[in-house]
Enzyme design. Structure first.
Site, PDB file in Angstrom:
ATOM      1  N   LYS A  42       8.396 -15.475  45.721  1.00 33.55           N
ATOM      2  CA  LYS A  42       8.735 -13.922  45.633  1.00 33.55           C
ATOM      3  C   LYS A  42       7.883 -13.486  47.019  1.00 33.55           C
ATOM      4  CE  LYS A  42       7.117 -13.172  41.398  1.00 33.55           C
ATOM      5  NZ  LYS A  42       6.726 -14.471  40.805  1.00 33.55           N
ATOM      6  N   ARG A  65       5.277  -7.220  33.954  1.00 34.79           N
ATOM      7  CA  ARG A  65       5.070  -8.506  33.381  1.00 34.79           C
ATOM      8  C   ARG A  65       5.386  -8.415  32.168  1.00 34.79           C
ATOM      9  NH1 ARG A  65       2.082 -10.876  38.212  1.00 34.79           N
ATOM     10  NH2 ARG A  65       2.106 -13.135  37.728  1.00 34.79           N
ATOM     11  N   ARG A 110       0.764 -25.508  47.053  1.00 35.47           N
ATOM     12  CA  ARG A 110       0.597 -24.251  47.712  1.00 35.47           C
ATOM     13  C   ARG A 110      -0.601 -23.850  48.261  1.00 35.47           C
ATOM     14  NH1 ARG A 110       2.567 -18.630  44.820  1.00 35.47           N
ATOM     15  NH2 ARG A 110       0.787 -18.808  43.274  1.00 35.47           N
ATOM     16  N   ARG A 124      -5.249 -21.500  45.533  1.00 35.82           N
ATOM     17  CA  ARG A 124      -5.820 -20.425  44.405  1.00 35.82           C
ATOM     18  C   ARG A 124      -6.334 -21.385  43.222  1.00 35.82           C
ATOM     19  NH1 ARG A 124      -0.892 -16.205  43.912  1.00 35.82           N
ATOM     20  NH2 ARG A 124      -1.552 -16.334  41.714  1.00 35.82           N
ATOM     21  N   ARG A 169       0.139 -20.367  32.782  1.00 35.43           N
ATOM     22  CA  ARG A 169       0.719 -19.254  33.554  1.00 35.43           C
ATOM     23  C   ARG A 169       2.427 -19.061  33.142  1.00 35.43           C
ATOM     24  NH1 ARG A 169      -0.683 -19.801  39.301  1.00 35.43           N
ATOM     25  NH2 ARG A 169       0.483 -17.865  39.949  1.00 35.43           N
TER      26      ARG A 169
HETATM   27  P1  AMP Z   1       0.283 -13.411  40.825  1.00 33.30           P
HETATM   28  O1  AMP Z   1      -0.530 -13.430  42.127  1.00 33.30           O
HETATM   29  O2  AMP Z   1       1.544 -12.419  40.817  1.00 33.30           O
HETATM   30  O3  AMP Z   1       0.624 -14.771  40.341  1.00 33.30           O
HETATM   31  O4  AMP Z   1      -0.716 -12.782  39.653  1.00 33.30           O
HETATM   32  C1  AMP Z   1      -1.942 -13.679  39.531  1.00 33.30           C
HETATM   33  C2  AMP Z   1      -2.707 -13.330  38.144  1.00 33.30           C
HETATM   34  O5  AMP Z   1      -2.881 -11.812  38.302  1.00 33.30           O
HETATM   35  C3  AMP Z   1      -1.832 -13.436  36.854  1.00 33.30           C
HETATM   36  O6  AMP Z   1      -1.865 -14.533  36.556  1.00 33.30           O
HETATM   37  C4  AMP Z   1      -2.714 -12.173  36.168  1.00 33.30           C
HETATM   38  O7  AMP Z   1      -3.555 -12.734  35.611  1.00 33.30           O
HETATM   39  C5  AMP Z   1      -2.702 -11.326  37.089  1.00 33.30           C
HETATM   40  N1  AMP Z   1      -1.753 -10.068  37.081  1.00 33.30           N
HETATM   41  C6  AMP Z   1      -1.018  -9.987  38.178  1.00 33.30           C
HETATM   42  N2  AMP Z   1      -0.086  -9.103  37.999  1.00 33.30           N
HETATM   43  C7  AMP Z   1      -0.231  -8.617  36.755  1.00 33.30           C
HETATM   44  C8  AMP Z   1       0.585  -7.846  35.770  1.00 33.30           C
HETATM   45  N3  AMP Z   1       1.347  -7.137  36.257  1.00 33.30           N
HETATM   46  N4  AMP Z   1       0.045  -7.621  34.475  1.00 33.30           N
HETATM   47  C9  AMP Z   1      -0.987  -8.301  33.981  1.00 33.30           C
HETATM   48  N5  AMP Z   1      -1.674  -9.455  34.720  1.00 33.30           N
HETATM   49  C10 AMP Z   1      -1.230  -9.307  36.106  1.00 33.30           C
END
Ligand code: AMP
Length: 218
Positions: A13, A88, A127, A160, A171
């Site tokens: 994404k 989410r 990554r 990360r 996750r």
């Molecule tokens: P991402 O970079 O999108 O994979 O997000 C990294 C982390 O941020 C996720 O594993 C969640 O802990 C938190 N996070 C990001 N977006 C959301 C969301 N819409 N709702 C809840 N937690 C989020």
């Protein structure tokens, strides 16, 4: 153009958002990036979010909905946007609909990325992300310097914390439990287009652009 990118972590994404941002000249709104920035700056939001992010869990809906509401009430998204990482949960999707209806915004498309789980796990373990420009690389396919700097801006590349195997497993579990139902939510809207996220970045991008063009004809 108002796009929502949907799918589990590691499906591309962020990579596709970078290309779409160039194509349509609109901002990439990644809730993950916003939270990571807040963590780095040790703001109140960052300190709260970190507790959940480190474990691969979702930051509570109230916090995320408040954050996204603020983004859409700012001038940032006036000319369009690529929303990535939100919603989410179904509660977040419903809240987003309320915000959109208040602001008379309609989504053009929800791009649903599909990639086999084994491939996702491999991709995430390889990554690397740039601390400065947020570019994403994969050590399996990208030729990177030994010194670990970003080919685009020279910034520091890092893995990360939540891309480490145990957190990745969590996750994906959270995605299957809490986020999958959101797919059904958007399927009902007729705006969901599913694309195959495996393989070449340019081919995936072409699938997305073609799908958007098709939707626009309708
Ligand atoms: P991402 O970079 O999108 O994979 O997000 C990294 C982390 O941020 C996720 O594993 C969640 O802990 C938190 N996070 C990001 N977006 C959301 C969301 N819409 N709702 C809840 N937690 C989020």
């Amino acid at each position: 153009m108002r796009l929502l990118l949907f799918g589990p972590p590691g499906v591309g994404k962020g990579t596709q958002a970078t290309l779409l941002k160039e194509e349509y000249k609109i901002p990439h709104i990644s809730t993950g990036d916003i939270l990571r920035q807040a963590v780095a700056e040790e703001t109140e939001l960052g300190l709260e979010a970190k507790k959940y992010m480190d474990k691969g869990e979702l930051v509570p809906d109230e916090v995320m909905i408040g954050l996204v509401r603020e983004v859409f009430n700012s001038p940032l998204c006036e000319k369009g946007f690529i929303l990535d990482g939100f919603p989410r949960t179904v509660a977040q999707a419903e809240a987003l609909d309320r915000v959109f209806s208040e602001l008379s915004i309609e989504l053009d498309a929800v791009i649903d990325f599909q990639v086999e789980e084994n491939e996702i796990i491999t991709r995430l373990s390889k990554r690397l992300t740039c601390r400065s420009c947020k570019s994403i690389f994969n050590t399996l396919v990208d030729s990177l310097d030994q010194n670990g700097s970003c080919p685009n801006c020279g910034g520091e590349l890092y893995q990360r914390d939540d891309d480490k195997p145990d957190v990745v497993k969590q996750r994906l579990q959270v995605y299957n439990q809490s986020t999958m139902p959101v797919r059904e939510y958007y399927q009902k809207s007729g705006k969901l287009v599913t694309i195959n996220g495996s393989g070449d970045i340019d081919k995936v991008n072409k699938q997305i652009l073609d799908a958007i063009q098709e939707l626009n004809k309708q």
